[in-house]
Design an enzyme around this catalytic site. Structure first.
Site, PDB file in Angstrom:
ATOM      1  N   HIS A 123     -18.318 -24.256  16.630  1.00 35.15           N
ATOM      2  CA  HIS A 123     -17.431 -24.166  17.789  1.00 35.15           C
ATOM      3  C   HIS A 123     -18.114 -23.428  18.926  1.00 35.15           C
ATOM      4  CE1 HIS A 123     -13.592 -23.365  19.984  1.00 35.15           C
ATOM      5  NE2 HIS A 123     -13.315 -24.557  19.498  1.00 35.15           N
ATOM      6  N   HIS A 146     -14.154 -29.120  25.652  1.00 34.43           N
ATOM      7  CA  HIS A 146     -12.825 -28.741  26.110  1.00 34.43           C
ATOM      8  C   HIS A 146     -12.593 -29.238  27.530  1.00 34.43           C
ATOM      9  CE1 HIS A 146     -13.205 -25.938  22.712  1.00 34.43           C
ATOM     10  NE2 HIS A 146     -11.889 -25.995  22.669  1.00 34.43           N
ATOM     11  N   HIS A 155     -12.446 -31.957  17.685  1.00 30.94           N
ATOM     12  CA  HIS A 155     -11.874 -31.043  16.699  1.00 30.94           C
ATOM     13  C   HIS A 155     -11.407 -31.779  15.446  1.00 30.94           C
ATOM     14  CE1 HIS A 155     -11.817 -28.378  20.246  1.00 30.94           C
ATOM     15  NE2 HIS A 155     -11.905 -27.407  19.360  1.00 30.94           N
ATOM     16  N   HIS A 282      -1.961 -24.992  22.498  1.00 30.80           N
ATOM     17  CA  HIS A 282      -3.281 -24.722  21.923  1.00 30.80           C
ATOM     18  C   HIS A 282      -3.859 -23.421  22.460  1.00 30.80           C
ATOM     19  CE1 HIS A 282      -7.670 -24.948  22.942  1.00 30.80           C
ATOM     20  NE2 HIS A 282      -7.742 -24.935  21.617  1.00 30.80           N
ATOM     21  N   HIS A 286      -4.435 -19.389  20.622  1.00 29.11           N
ATOM     22  CA  HIS A 286      -5.728 -18.703  20.689  1.00 29.11           C
ATOM     23  C   HIS A 286      -5.565 -17.294  21.261  1.00 29.11           C
ATOM     24  CE1 HIS A 286      -9.203 -21.288  19.648  1.00 29.11           C
ATOM     25  NE2 HIS A 286      -8.390 -22.302  19.889  1.00 29.11           N
ATOM     26  N   PHE A 303     -13.688 -18.900  22.806  1.00 31.84           N
ATOM     27  CA  PHE A 303     -14.187 -20.042  22.050  1.00 31.84           C
ATOM     28  C   PHE A 303     -15.450 -19.708  21.254  1.00 31.84           C
ATOM     29  CE2 PHE A 303     -12.062 -23.236  25.136  1.00 31.84           C
ATOM     30  CZ  PHE A 303     -10.919 -23.210  24.376  1.00 31.84           C
ATOM     31  N   HIS A 316      -5.818 -25.415  14.382  1.00 31.55           N
ATOM     32  CA  HIS A 316      -6.273 -26.723  14.866  1.00 31.55           C
ATOM     33  C   HIS A 316      -5.849 -27.863  13.960  1.00 31.55           C
ATOM     34  CE1 HIS A 316      -8.500 -26.666  18.643  1.00 31.55           C
ATOM     35  NE2 HIS A 316      -8.645 -25.375  18.398  1.00 31.55           N
TER      36      HIS A 316
END
Length: 544
Positions: A123, A146, A155, A282, A286, A303, A316
């Site tokens: 990632h 992204h 993903h 999403h 995070h 990230f 995810h």
């Protein structure tokens, strides 16, 4: 099929593609993103890392080298589907099996391509600027999965191999990666297994434990899928209601077309547009889990470090489930992309046999062909359409002469404080038949913000400033644009994106369908000191 000029963010419509429902969100020129063959040859992944000198996970994210070039991956024939269960409903036996798999992965040498460290590095490398677009003829541009239509398929492949590796480590090919069911009230806490004590009573000996989580958000805290800093005192009933309405808005109201749900394809010539779930729930998860006291909000809050927290993968897994659910709730309208740019985009991973393989978007649109499915869980958010605070307020007409019209504004418009603007609608008094053919969308184009910090912007429509809070459970709350720290390269800090919000249902609910103008309120919530927007407009976008 039509191509799309994404500078105007208009959807090109297509028909069926093979057995899967797909539609075109392609660019004017063919540009399928292609990861490099040698993924071990990469640079430090510092994009979006505000304090790289204190990056506790390290920004050297290149995987171990391979002795051969990647071969095109062929999905095996699966005789039994792996069922991904809801994390909050796992049996003690399944939790033990999951912990054993993670423990086995963590026991591997760091240099092993299946090791915990190497899985976390994946990632980091793909999301924080370790790779360039050299395979596309642009070595000066960073590869970023992204803020575009690559988000969901990348993903999905990432979790596919992660899941297969875990199953192999415990000799169980039927092992399914649990999903964090944050869209259901019974699953809106961090699953308990992540904070359970280990064998000696110390949570640090639990393979699922991560030291870099926000301790104020551990169970029994209810997750906030909109990350409202001013909502710390909300009771659990109000928070659950706001969460359900948030998911409804992102999955239904703000995702009427393919490009609204997925985002647009990467293209160096045009500004990207992010999908509704990516910039919504999403991002919220995070940030909610990541530790705000860490230099870069490690782990989940950046990230580069997100893949080092086991909670990342179950989060995810539910994001992946959202893709499948979005298709299923309206299979004739909610279509996967079908343009060559998207279908032929590819990434390189080590598979469960330690072989370097190249995978394509076109091969991940059918989860049954990939050998898995999700355990059923109720979708109460489908009955959680937001409700209006004030009906027939006529606030837009009352604001004329007090609030500037969009044509009177000099762009780019700074977003370091709350902004109100009147935006003219293309049509009024639209018939039901017209609404079925085209949806009315509010576009924020050319949003610039600091990619090294968490950025969040709330968008309100015809909101009456009467001292009562407008929450995601209110119709007037159109949605949120938010981003986990990362960058696309180019300027060291500033990143550019765009967002779209469906307002057809909103105008129905607040009884403003006859109004010529809409009062748009932009409320910066985080990281907006250098933020701006270059265009605000309302357009009708075909849906069929």
């Amino acid at each position: 099929m039509q191509n799309v000029d994404r500078r105007n963010l208009l959807l090109g419509l297509g028909g069926l593609y093979g057995a899967a429902n797909m539609t075109n969100i392609g660019s004017a020129v063919a540009y399928p993103i292609t990861a490099p063959d040698d993924i071990s040859d990469c640079v430090a992944a510092t994009d979006g890392v505000q304090d790289p000198d204190n990056a506790v996970r390290g920004v050297a994210c290149c995987p171990p080298p391979s002795t051969s070039a990647p071969k095109n991956y062929v999905l095996p024939e699966f005789t039994e589907l792996r069922i991904r269960p809801a994390a909050h409903r796992l049996t003690p036996e399944y939790v033990a099996k999951y912990k054993a798999a993670i423990a086995a992965m963590k026991a591997l040498p760091d240099t092993h391509p299946h090791s915990w460290k190497q899985q976390g590095k994946i990632h980091c490398a793909y999301c924080n600027g370790a790779y360039s677009q050299v395979m596309n003829g642009h070595p000066e541009l960073k590869l970023q999965v992204h803020n575009s239509s690559l988000f969901f398929p990348f993903h999905r492949w990432y979790l596919y191999f992660y899941e297969r590796i875990l199953g192999k480590l415990i000799n169980d090919p039927t092992f399914g990666l649990p999903y964090w069911n944050w869209d259901n009230p019974t699953g809106m806490m961090l699953p308990a297994m992540f904070e359970e004590p280990g064998p000696n009573g110390n949570p640090r000996t639990n393979p699922l434990f991560d030291a870099f989580r926000d301790v104020s958000h551990l169970p029994p805290a209810i997750i906030d899928l909109n990350n409202r800093d001013d909502n710390a005192g909300a009771n659990c009933v109000d928070q659950i209601a706001a969460n359900l309405s948030t998911v409804y808005s992102q999955m239904v109201t703000n995702s009427p077309t393919t490009s609204d749900f997925f985002g647009t394809n990467p293209d160096p010539k045009v500004t990207p547009k992010v999908g509704s779930i990516e910039s919504g729930a999403h991002t919220a998860v995070h940030i909610w889990v990541g530790n705000p006291r860490m230099p870069n909000r490690e782990d989940l809050g950046n990230f580069y470090s997100a893949g080092y927290d086991p909670a990342f993968y179950v989060h995810h897994s539910n994001v992946d489930r959202m893709w499948q659910i979005w298709r299923d709730i309206n299979p004739y309208k909610n279509l996967d992309p079908s343009d060559d740019d998207w279908l032929n985009a590819s990434y390189v991973f080590y598979d469960e046999n330690e072989e370097l393989v190249r995978v394509y978007n076109r091969d991940c649109v059918d989860i049954h062909k990939m050998g898995y499915d999700f355990e059923n869980s109720r979708l109460p958010w489908l009955q959680s359409r937001p409700t209006p605070r004030v009906k027939a307020s006529n606030i837009a007409a009352k604001s004329i002469g007090v609030v500037k019209k969009v044509e009177e504004i000099k762009f780019p418009l700074k977003l370091d404080e709350t902004v109100k603007v009147l935006v003219k609608r293309p049509e009024t008094k639209r018939s039901e038949d017209a609404k079925k053919k085209a949806t009315e969308m509010l576009f924020l184009n050319g949003i610039k913000y600091n990619g090294e910090v968490f950025f969040k912007l709330d968008v309100l429509v015809d909101d009456v400033d009467d001292g009562v809070e407008t929450t995601p459970a209110s119709s007037e709350f159109a949605g949120t644009f938010s981003m986990v720290p990362h960058n696309h390269g180019g300027d060291k800090m500033l990143m550019t994106s765009g967002a779209a919000f469906g307002i057809t249902q909103i105008l129905e609910d607040i009884e403003a369908e006859d109004d010529e103008y809409v009062l748009v309120t932009l409320v910066p919530r985080a990281g907006a000191e250098d933020a701006s927007v270059s265009e605000i407009k309302i357009q009708l976008v075909p849906t069929a």
